[in-house]
Design a protein around this motif. Structure first.
Motif, PDB file in Angstrom:
ATOM      1  N   GLU A 135      39.603  33.987  46.590  1.00  0.00           N
ATOM      2  CA  GLU A 135      39.639  34.647  47.907  1.00  0.00           C
ATOM      3  C   GLU A 135      40.944  34.849  48.449  1.00  0.00           C
ATOM      4  N   GLU A 136      42.389  33.389  48.050  1.00  0.00           N
ATOM      5  CA  GLU A 136      43.329  34.020  47.717  1.00  0.00           C
ATOM      6  C   GLU A 136      44.060  34.845  47.553  1.00  0.00           C
ATOM      7  N   VAL A 137      43.145  34.833  46.079  1.00  0.00           N
ATOM      8  CA  VAL A 137      43.958  35.710  44.680  1.00  0.00           C
ATOM      9  C   VAL A 137      43.802  37.687  45.423  1.00  0.00           C
ATOM     10  N   LEU A 138      42.135  37.993  46.024  1.00  0.00           N
ATOM     11  CA  LEU A 138      42.290  38.772  46.060  1.00  0.00           C
ATOM     12  C   LEU A 138      42.872  39.560  47.292  1.00  0.00           C
ATOM     13  N   GLU A 139      43.371  38.800  47.953  1.00  0.00           N
ATOM     14  CA  GLU A 139      44.289  38.691  49.249  1.00  0.00           C
ATOM     15  C   GLU A 139      45.472  38.868  48.587  1.00  0.00           C
ATOM     16  N   ALA A 140      45.830  38.160  48.074  1.00  0.00           N
ATOM     17  CA  ALA A 140      47.329  38.541  47.341  1.00  0.00           C
ATOM     18  C   ALA A 140      47.396  40.131  46.439  1.00  0.00           C
ATOM     19  N   ASN A 141      46.297  40.392  45.720  1.00  0.00           N
ATOM     20  CA  ASN A 141      46.756  41.696  45.469  1.00  0.00           C
ATOM     21  C   ASN A 141      46.868  42.346  45.929  1.00  0.00           C
ATOM     22  N   LYS A 142      45.591  42.553  47.297  1.00  0.00           N
ATOM     23  CA  LYS A 142      44.903  43.047  48.440  1.00  0.00           C
ATOM     24  C   LYS A 142      46.988  43.454  49.265  1.00  0.00           C
ATOM     25  N   ALA A 143      47.082  42.621  49.466  1.00  0.00           N
ATOM     26  CA  ALA A 143      48.856  42.755  49.759  1.00  0.00           C
ATOM     27  C   ALA A 143      50.097  43.010  49.037  1.00  0.00           C
ATOM     28  N   ALA A 144      50.173  42.779  47.829  1.00  0.00           N
ATOM     29  CA  ALA A 144      51.397  43.476  46.934  1.00  0.00           C
ATOM     30  C   ALA A 144      50.537  44.646  46.639  1.00  0.00           C
ATOM     31  N   GLY A 145      49.728  45.237  47.370  1.00  0.00           N
ATOM     32  CA  GLY A 145      49.749  46.467  47.086  1.00  0.00           C
ATOM     33  C   GLY A 145      49.303  47.319  45.674  1.00  0.00           C
ATOM     34  N   LEU A 146      48.367  46.142  45.059  1.00  0.00           N
ATOM     35  CA  LEU A 146      47.870  46.633  43.669  1.00  0.00           C
ATOM     36  C   LEU A 146      46.365  46.824  43.925  1.00  0.00           C
ATOM     37  N   PRO A 147      46.583  47.485  42.701  1.00  0.00           N
ATOM     38  CA  PRO A 147      45.338  48.513  42.835  1.00  0.00           C
ATOM     39  C   PRO A 147      43.710  48.212  43.050  1.00  0.00           C
ATOM     40  N   ALA A 148      42.886  48.288  43.447  1.00  0.00           N
ATOM     41  CA  ALA A 148      41.078  47.229  43.441  1.00  0.00           C
ATOM     42  C   ALA A 148      40.415  47.812  42.546  1.00  0.00           C
ATOM     43  N   VAL A 149      41.702  46.999  41.815  1.00  0.00           N
ATOM     44  CA  VAL A 149      39.862  46.910  40.201  1.00  0.00           C
ATOM     45  C   VAL A 149      39.674  45.919  39.771  1.00  0.00           C
ATOM     46  N   ASP A 150      39.563  44.568  40.238  1.00  0.00           N
ATOM     47  CA  ASP A 150      39.275  43.186  39.972  1.00  0.00           C
ATOM     48  C   ASP A 150      37.644  43.445  39.595  1.00  0.00           C
ATOM     49  N   VAL A 151      37.934  42.827  37.895  1.00  0.00           N
ATOM     50  CA  VAL A 151      36.035  42.950  38.090  1.00  0.00           C
ATOM     51  C   VAL A 151      35.670  42.366  39.576  1.00  0.00           C
ATOM     52  N   ALA A 152      34.471  42.616  39.929  1.00  0.00           N
ATOM     53  CA  ALA A 152      33.112  41.800  40.830  1.00  0.00           C
ATOM     54  C   ALA A 152      33.807  40.104  40.798  1.00  0.00           C
ATOM     55  N   PRO A 153      33.296  39.205  41.378  1.00  0.00           N
ATOM     56  CA  PRO A 153      32.879  37.888  41.349  1.00  0.00           C
ATOM     57  C   PRO A 153      31.876  37.390  40.162  1.00  0.00           C
ATOM     58  N   ASN A 154      30.745  38.382  40.559  1.00  0.00           N
ATOM     59  CA  ASN A 154      29.499  37.947  39.768  1.00  0.00           C
ATOM     60  C   ASN A 154      29.863  38.153  38.164  1.00  0.00           C
ATOM     61  N   GLN A 155      30.794  39.265  37.911  1.00  0.00           N
ATOM     62  CA  GLN A 155      31.372  40.051  36.403  1.00  0.00           C
ATOM     63  C   GLN A 155      31.895  38.638  36.557  1.00  0.00           C
ATOM     64  N   ALA A 156      33.052  38.760  36.942  1.00  0.00           N
ATOM     65  CA  ALA A 156      33.852  37.340  36.303  1.00  0.00           C
ATOM     66  C   ALA A 156      33.481  35.925  36.065  1.00  0.00           C
ATOM     67  N   LYS A 157      32.105  36.141  36.802  1.00  0.00           N
ATOM     68  CA  LYS A 157      31.982  33.970  36.246  1.00  0.00           C
ATOM     69  C   LYS A 157      31.013  34.803  34.885  1.00  0.00           C
ATOM     70  N   ALA A 184      52.240  34.030  40.467  1.00  0.00           N
ATOM     71  CA  ALA A 184      51.911  33.297  41.779  1.00  0.00           C
ATOM     72  C   ALA A 184      50.235  32.888  42.006  1.00  0.00           C
ATOM     73  N   ASN A 185      49.702  33.767  41.765  1.00  0.00           N
ATOM     74  CA  ASN A 185      48.106  33.240  41.832  1.00  0.00           C
ATOM     75  C   ASN A 185      48.172  32.844  40.640  1.00  0.00           C
ATOM     76  N   ILE A 186      48.151  32.619  39.235  1.00  0.00           N
ATOM     77  CA  ILE A 186      47.571  31.362  38.440  1.00  0.00           C
ATOM     78  C   ILE A 186      48.557  30.382  38.789  1.00  0.00           C
ATOM     79  N   THR A 187      49.512  29.383  39.585  1.00  0.00           N
ATOM     80  CA  THR A 187      49.523  28.913  39.627  1.00  0.00           C
ATOM     81  C   THR A 187      49.148  27.985  40.994  1.00  0.00           C
ATOM     82  N   ASN A 188      48.770  28.955  41.631  1.00  0.00           N
ATOM     83  CA  ASN A 188      48.242  28.556  43.063  1.00  0.00           C
ATOM     84  C   ASN A 188      47.110  28.344  42.893  1.00  0.00           C
ATOM     85  N   ALA A 189      46.543  28.557  41.539  1.00  0.00           N
ATOM     86  CA  ALA A 189      45.019  28.306  41.556  1.00  0.00           C
ATOM     87  C   ALA A 189      44.966  27.089  39.997  1.00  0.00           C
TER      88      ALA A 189
END
Length: 220
Positions: free
Chosen positions: A24-46, A99-104
């Motif tokens: 969840e923090e990854v998605l929040e960090a992406n949004k805060a950084a202004g990255l486009p919201a085109v990540d795969v959905a959680p169920n598709q990521a799984k 940063a996200n990968i390190t935090n994970a």
């Protein structure tokens, strides 16, 4: 986007995907950084994670990192001695993803390579001694057909190759589309169908990310 599609995605996620504050923090960090919201959905990521587990992948290649959300899911499927290489053109995306990968907690399993993917793929082909078990293509769609050519070169018998966003809200059937992404995906389908040592298909998906789809293939 159909409201019911999103509701079903949320229902699936609620029942089948454990809450993970880090993701969840990854998605929040992406949004805060202004990255486009085109990540795969959680169920598709799984779904990607499960495919990597089924394959027993030890070496994964991801073309297109963005903020590292799908990277982290795939890395979690690796054994302790596994490795995931992910290619990203945008330095800002690399900074956020690092940063996200390190935090994970999966930094030891992941290497991010910065630069145009067509250049870095060529470098990988000439410098990597081992082929990949699973390859996920999720970068600029205009170059998908070229990415597939390199993916085949970096594969071995049994390698799984997955492509994201291959339906484009159904526009993939529109031969006269002026959308370069649509035309890129159309060329990708042609390449999939014309690659003799690849068994492939595609599925349509609906959900919180709208109407789209995955391609999946196995190298013979």
């Amino acid at each position: 986007m159909n409201k019911q599609w999103s509701e079903v995605d949320h229902y699936i996620t609620h029942h089948l995907i454990k809450e993970d504050a880090t993701l969840e923090e990854v998605l929040e960090a992406n949004k805060a950084a202004g990255l486009p919201a085109v990540d795969v959905a959680p169920n598709q990521a799984k779904f990607l994670y499960i495919l990597a587990l089924i394959k027993g992948a030890k070496r994964i290649l991801e073309i297109g990192t963005l903020g590292g959300y799908s990277t982290i899911w795939l890395a979690k499927a690796l054994p302790k001695d596994g490795k995931l290489l992910t290619l990203e053109y945008n330095p800002k995306h690399v900074e956020v993803a690092t940063a996200n990968i390190t935090n994970a907690g999966v930094a030891d399993l992941v290497d991010i390579i910065t630069g145009p993917a067509l250049d870095t793929l060529s470098s990988l082909y000439y410098n990597e001694s081992s082929k990949f078990d699973l390859i996920f293509i999720d970068a600029d769609k205009e170059n998908n057909a070229e990415y597939l050519k390199w993916a085949i070169k970096l594969s071995k018998k049994g390698t799984v190759i997955i492509g994201d966003n291959v339906v484009r809200k159904g526009e993939v059937t529109n031969s006269s589309s002026s959308d370069r992404k649509v035309q890129g995906i159309r060329r990708y389908y042609e390449a999939l169908g014309q690659t003799p040592n690849l068994i492939s298909t595609a599925i349509q998906t609906v959900g919180e990310k709208g109407y789209d789809g995955f391609s999946i293939g196995v190298v013979k």
